[in-house]
Design an enzyme around this catalytic site. Structure first.
Site, short mmCIF file in Angstrom:
data_model
loop_
_atom_site.label_atom_id
_atom_site.label_comp_id
_atom_site.label_asym_id
_atom_site.label_seq_id
_atom_site.Cartn_x
_atom_site.Cartn_y
_atom_site.Cartn_z
N CYS A 1 0.83 -1.21 0.00
CA CYS A 1 0.00 0.00 0.00
C CYS A 1 0.86 1.26 0.00
CB CYS A 1 -0.95 0.01 1.19
SG CYS A 1 -0.10 0.01 2.79
N ARG B 1 4.17 1.37 -1.53
CA ARG B 1 5.25 1.40 -2.51
C ARG B 1 4.98 0.50 -3.71
NH1 ARG B 1 9.62 1.19 0.03
NH2 ARG B 1 8.68 1.14 2.11
N GLU C 1 6.13 -3.04 10.60
CA GLU C 1 4.84 -3.68 10.33
C GLU C 1 5.02 -5.15 9.99
OE1 GLU C 1 2.82 -3.08 6.61
OE2 GLU C 1 4.38 -1.72 5.93
N GLN D 1 4.64 -9.66 2.18
CA GLN D 1 4.58 -9.01 0.87
C GLN D 1 5.87 -9.20 0.09
OE1 GLN D 1 3.59 -5.25 2.63
NE2 GLN D 1 1.41 -5.45 2.21
#
Length: 445
Positions: free
Chosen positions: A50, A52, A117, A123
């Site tokens: 969200c 990059r 995070e 991711q």
């Protein structure tokens, strides 16, 4: 063959720019397959979150390759993006060690909007798997992404960078509490049942929300989530206006490439409850909510960029861990750098040992042909002795080649050329492929 990172992130581009270059998850593999056709791109992987969109690549030619990567991003922009702004003004290009360090900072959570995070490691893994599926990974990026994943795991297990369970979804709930106060007695709508949506639902249950409505493009996913947490109700997307009319808070995070929460839908809902404010938190990229809803009376809309203030107030413990994480990153940079530079040694050593082995087997064949009286045991002993002689003779040479490849790029090149000349290894035609660009150029180059 330089390693590069080309991208844009929450540091350089606002959300309205980032969302125009977001790739739907279903198209990432397809896009990487297309990127393989660019002549100067030897390997490539795409990391998208969200905050990059980054392309990591090994290039045959730096200038031509970067130009092709920029063209690729421009061609895949949404909403006539190229005509609305200068994309290059938002892009950054990192070369060699900078690109490697950046990926390690990303995977450990240091470069995230939300420091430490938990989602980022997954991711990075998704980016690695997608590149594998697209067959766009070679040895360099395969090793780089494996090391990045290991660095992220080490940072989380050995430091407090992941303490104080905070994600974008929980930050969204915290923002709602700052605006509304305690959530007991509040009605909340969650749109989307991905990782963010699921996290939000669990947090809302723990915060004591009175009513929870979950909606998703596929109703069965919403029903499964409700059954899993034992709280709330699932509705079809066509019932969204009714849900909005009953809600105090909306949290939305889908993978849609279009607006899910539209201006007309919110206007209809607000007309039915004009005296009650509505707080919408959109943590999707591309955004789920039409930004024009901010013009409606009683509606407050916060997107991921707007959550920074809430996030910053909750990260003191994680910030204290940053120096420790940076030490871990330096260790992994050194480890990857040593491997990357040592690639020069691999084909040189292989060619040298193949040459020696060819001579050994040829001379053994001649000997056995001239001495047919040798028994099978005697032949085995002679063969073993010949292998030992070759191994011992080459051992110190191989060690020195590896050491030079990792310690001095310029001398390693000279050494490879000398060995090629002395032993007729026929490396000249492959020399350009054998000589990786140094991560930190030697002073005399």
């Amino acid at each position: 063959m330089p390693l590069v990172c080309l991208g844009l992130s929450h540091h350089t581009a606002p959300i309205e720019v980032r969302e125009r270059h977001a790739f739907p998850p279903s198209r990432v593999v397809e896009s990487l397959i297309a990127l393989r056709d660019y002549s100067s791109v030897k390997e490539a992987a795409m990391l998208q979150t969200c905050g990059r969109l980054e392309i990591y690549a090994e290039l045959d030619d730096y200038e031509a390759g970067v130009a092709q990567l920029r063209s690729f991003l421009g061609n895949f922009g949404h909403g006539e993006a190229r005509e609305r702004y200068d994309l290059d003004s938002y892009l950054y290009t990192l070369l060699g060690r900078q690109a490697i360090e950046h990926l390690f900072r990303v995977s450990t959570g240091l470069d995230s909007m939300l420091i430490g995070e938990a989602e980022i490691l997954g991711q990075v893994k998704d980016a690695y798997i997608a590149a594998q599926q697209a067959k766009s990974l070679g040895k360099s990026l395969h090793r780089l992404f494996r090391e990045a994943l290991n660095a992220g795991k080490h940072a989380r297990s050995q430091t407090r960078i992941g303490d104080e369970s905070t994600s974008l979804a929980t930050a969204a709930i915290d923002a709602a509490k700052l605006w509304l106060g305690p959530l007991e007695g509040k009605s909340v709508v969650v749109i989307g049942t991905g990782k963010m949506g699921r996290t939000a639902v669990r947090r809302l249950r723990d915060e004591g929300a009175q009513r929870l409505i979950v909606t998703n493009r596929t109703i069965s996913r919403a029903q499964e989530l409700i059954a899993e947490v034992g709280f709330g109700e699932a509705i079809e997307m066509p019932g969204l206006v009714d849900a909005l009319a009953a809600a105090d808070i909306v949290v939305t995070s889908t993978g849609a490439s279009h607006f899910v929460v539209k201006h007309d839908a919110v206007a209809q809902a607000m007309a039915r409850r004009p005296d009650r404010p509505l707080f919408i938190i959109d943590i999707a990229v591309p955004r789920d909510t039409d930004p024009s809803v901010r013009e409606l009376s009683g509606v407050t809309l916060v997107d991921v960029d707007g959550l920074k203030t809430v996030i910053d107030e909750r990260l003191d413990v994680r910030r204290e861990a940053i120096p420790q994480v940076e030490e871990i990153i330096e260790e992994f940079i050194a480890r990857f750098g040593a491997w990357y530079q040592s690639r020069l040694a691999v084909p040189v050593i292989a060619s040298l040992t193949q040459k020696a082995e060819a001579i050994r087997t040829s001379e053994l064949a001649r000997l056995f042909g001239r001495a047919p009286e040798l028994s099978e045991r005697e032949k085995m002993l002679v063969t073993g002795m010949s292998m030992t002689i070759v191994s011992k003779f080459l051992h110190s040479v191989v060690v020195r080649i590896r050491e030079k490849a990792t310690s001095n790029h310029a001398e390693a090149i000279a050494q490879a050329r000398l060995l090629d000349e002395l032993f007729e290894l026929n490396l000249a035609a492959r020399m350009a492929e054998l000589l990786p660009t140094p991560l930190v150029p030697d002073a005399d180059e």
